[in-house]
Write an enzyme that holds these catalytic residues in place. Sequence first.
Site, short mmCIF file in Angstrom:
data_model
loop_
_atom_site.label_atom_id
_atom_site.label_comp_id
_atom_site.label_asym_id
_atom_site.label_seq_id
_atom_site.Cartn_x
_atom_site.Cartn_y
_atom_site.Cartn_z
CG HIS A 1 -27.97 54.42 28.13
ND1 HIS A 1 -28.61 53.21 27.97
CD2 HIS A 1 -27.48 54.76 26.91
CE1 HIS A 1 -28.50 52.84 26.70
NE2 HIS A 1 -27.83 53.75 26.04
CD GLU B 1 -27.10 57.85 24.86
OE1 GLU B 1 -26.62 57.26 23.90
OE2 GLU B 1 -28.04 57.38 25.54
CG ASP C 1 -31.04 57.28 21.96
OD1 ASP C 1 -29.86 57.01 21.68
OD2 ASP C 1 -31.64 56.79 22.92
CG HIS D 1 -32.47 53.43 21.63
ND1 HIS D 1 -32.60 52.17 21.08
CD2 HIS D 1 -31.15 53.57 21.91
CE1 HIS D 1 -31.41 51.59 21.02
NE2 HIS D 1 -30.52 52.42 21.52
CG ASP E 1 -26.55 57.73 20.39
OD1 ASP E 1 -26.11 57.77 19.22
OD2 ASP E 1 -26.70 56.66 21.01
#
EC number: 4.6.1.-
Length: 273
Positions: A5, A25, A27, A41, A85
């Site tokens: 993440h 993942e 951002d 993020h 994301d």
Amino acid sequence: WIMGHMVNAIAQIDELVNLGANSIETDVSFDKNANPEYTYHGIPCDCGRTCTKSEKFNVFLQGLQKATTPGDSKYQEKLVLVVFDLKSSSLYDNQASDAGKKLAKSLLQNYWKNGNNGGRAYIVLSIPNLAHYKLITGFKETLKTEGHPELMEKVGYDFSGNDDIDQVAKAYKKAGVTGHVWQSDGITNCLPRGLDRVKQAVANRDSSNGFINKVYYWTVDKRSTTRGALDAGVDGIMTNYPDVIADVLSESAYKSKFRIATYEDNPWETFKN
């Protein structure tokens, strides 16, 4: 798929893959003209994590390309899937198509090297807002216009807003998407969330007329939550601690049922046992 993440700095790619992630993942923030700008993020983010690591998006893509190109000194064979994301909530709805076009151009140049021995990972475009379905059509049109429609074989989709599953199906219909669908469900690790919607998504995946190919749950840091997600039948778990997920997968209850996906496993195919 063990999904590391919030990997927003190039150095974190190795860090999370070395802990056991075969997927990451990342951002993606956009500027006001819908250009993908940073892998970032921002605050707030998950409990126990630094929220402010970042790179320029194109620089991150170049690092990611090296990590996913066989023969490169930075190559990580295990890293086979990347979820972007897309923080498109900062944009107006009518900018979604432009965001998709610009994202496709960035990936084409900096990740796929215009189709010339670029990175090999599968890519999931994760969109927070059903109203932004034109991001998908803009992305697809651009790869076609630029002469690389074949790269769409490496691209899948996710709507990450925990929306009603029937509404998600409608958005895909508008975008002309049939297949390559991942469905996320989850919440920040700071808060608990039940598995009801995950079970609905899994039921859709396993029904003869479902539109979902894979289901993943986020953000899971505890062994007990990991077991619950595996018992519900998910295909992927997003985590801050890939080693925790890998540990649970090696428990006797799970090691005969699950294995860690490799490049040979097609992430767009619904698993039938």
